[in-house]
Design a protein around this motif. Structure first.
Motif, short mmCIF file in Angstrom:
data_model
loop_
_atom_site.label_atom_id
_atom_site.label_comp_id
_atom_site.label_asym_id
_atom_site.label_seq_id
_atom_site.Cartn_x
_atom_site.Cartn_y
_atom_site.Cartn_z
N PHE A 27 44.50 42.81 41.15
CA PHE A 27 43.34 43.44 41.78
C PHE A 27 43.47 43.48 43.11
CE2 PHE A 27 40.86 41.59 37.82
CZ PHE A 27 40.76 42.75 37.34
N LEU A 33 40.17 48.49 43.23
CA LEU A 33 39.71 47.18 43.68
C LEU A 33 40.41 46.52 44.57
CD1 LEU A 33 38.65 45.58 40.10
CD2 LEU A 33 37.05 46.54 41.95
N VAL A 38 35.96 46.78 49.16
CA VAL A 38 35.58 45.99 47.93
C VAL A 38 35.56 44.60 48.56
CG1 VAL A 38 35.72 45.33 45.63
CG2 VAL A 38 36.46 47.55 46.42
N VAL A 42 33.99 39.96 44.55
CA VAL A 42 34.03 40.93 43.56
C VAL A 42 35.24 40.84 42.98
CG1 VAL A 42 33.55 43.22 42.73
CG2 VAL A 42 32.01 42.33 44.46
N LYS A 43 36.35 40.83 43.71
CA LYS A 43 37.60 40.81 43.14
C LYS A 43 37.77 39.16 42.46
CE LYS A 43 39.41 43.49 46.92
NZ LYS A 43 40.27 43.53 48.07
N HIS A 143 40.84 52.80 33.41
CA HIS A 143 40.57 51.20 33.83
C HIS A 143 40.46 50.27 32.57
CE1 HIS A 143 36.62 52.81 33.23
NE2 HIS A 143 36.20 51.57 33.03
#
Length: 261
Positions: A27, A33, A38, A42-43, A143
Motif C-alpha cells: 500500500f 493508496l 492519503v 488509512v493505509k 483494485h
C-alpha cells in the motif's frame, strides 16, 4: 475463566505480523493508496484489516521469534515482496503519466506546472491523465483483482520458507521500459501532429518574422492540442483496458517469478 498462554499470543502475533508487513509495503508503493495525500492511518488500517482477513488461510508459518535475526529476515523479505508488487502497478500508471508529459511539452503546457502536496512539479496534463487512469482502474474493479492477487501471493510465496528469486527483481526492472514504450505509443499521434505544426510555424517565422512564436505559435499549438486530445479521449478507454490487462498479468507473473526455483 479463559486463559491464553504466551505461545498462543505469539502464534497470533505471527499470523498477523508477517502478512501485515507485505500488505503495508504494497500500500505504501501502490499508485492509489501510496499517494502522500492519503493519510497514513488509512493505509495502516486497510493493511491491518486485510491481514486479519487473510490470516486464517495462510500456509503453516515459521515459528521464528519476532525479535530475532530470523524474524528480521522475514520482515525484510515480506517488505521486498510487497514493495515489488506495488512498484509493478505504479509503473503501469506511470506509463499514462509519461504520455501526458510528452503531450504537455509539445503543447507548451510545461510552463503551467501543478505543484502537488509532496512538493513535486508535474505537468497539468500528466496529472489529469493520472486521475483518469486511477478512476478507470477503480471502475473496472481492478483494485479487487489486485487484492485477490495479493491474497494468492501468500500461497505462491509462502512466508519464511522460500527466499526470493533474483530473476523476479530483474523482471521488474525490465518492465520499467513500459513507461516509455506504452507512454510514447499513447502520445505518438498527438506528438507527431504537434511536431509537424511546430516545424511549419518555424518555417513561417523565418519567412515572416513578424509572426512570432508567442503571438501565433502558442495559441495554435494549444488549440490544435486540445482538439487532438478530444479525439484521443475517444480511444483512451481501449488503450487503458489493454494496459490494465497487461499490468495485472505482469503482477501475477512477478509473483511467480519471485518464487524460488
Amino acid at each position: 475463566m479463559v486463559e491464553v498462554s504466551y505461545a498462543q499470543l505469539h502464534a497470533w502475533l505471527l499470523a498477523f505480523l508477517w502478512p501485515f508487513m507485505r500488505l503495508s509495503a504494497f500500500f505504501l508503493a501502490a499508485p492509489l493508496l501510496g499517494h502522500s495525500a492519503v493519510p497514513a492511518r488509512v493505509k495502516i488500517g486497510l493493511a491491518a484489516l486485510l491481514s486479519v482477513a487473510v490470516a486464517p488461510g495462510l500456509p503453516p508459518l515459521p515459528q521464528a521469534p519476532v525479535w530475532s535475526w530470523a524474524g528480521l529476515g522475514i520482515i525484510v523479505e515480506q517488505t521486498l515482496i510487497g514493495t515489488a508488487m506495488g512498484l509493478a502497478l505504479r509503473l503501469m500508471v506511470s506509463a499514462v503519466q509519461a504520455a501526458g508529459e510528452y503531450i504537455g511539452l509539445q503543447m507548451g503546457l510545461a510552463f503551467a506546472t501543478f505543484v502537488s502536496p509532496d512538493g513535486a512539479n508535474t505537468v497539468v496534463l500528466s496529472r489529469i491523465f493520472n486521475m483518469i487512469t486511477l478512476m478507470m482502474f477503480l471502475a473496472v474493479n481492478g483494485h479487487l483483482i489486485v487484492i485477490d492477487t495479493l491474497a494468492a501471493s501468500f500461497r505462491t510465496l509462502p512466508i519464511g520458507y522460500s527466499g526470493l528469486n533474483p530473476a523476479g527483481l530483474e523482471l521488474l526492472v525490465r518492465y520499467g521500459g513500459t513507461i516509455f514504450a506504452a507512454g510514447l505509443l499513447l502520445a505518438l499521434p498527438v506528438v507527431a501532429a504537434l511536431l509537424i505544426v511546430n516545424l511549419s510555424l518555424g518555417i513561417l517565422n523565418r519567412s515572416a518574422p513578424q509572426l512570432t512564436v508567442f503571438s501565433v505559435g502558442f495559441p495554435t499549438s494549444l488549440t490544435l492540442g486540445l482538439f487532438l486530445l478530444t479525439v484521443l479521449m475517444t480511444d483512451l478507454g481501449r488503450f487503458l483496458q489493454q494496459l490494465f490487462g497487461s499490468g495485472l498479468l505482469f503482477l501475477q507473473q512477478l509473483v511467480e517469478a519471485l518464487a524460488p526455483l
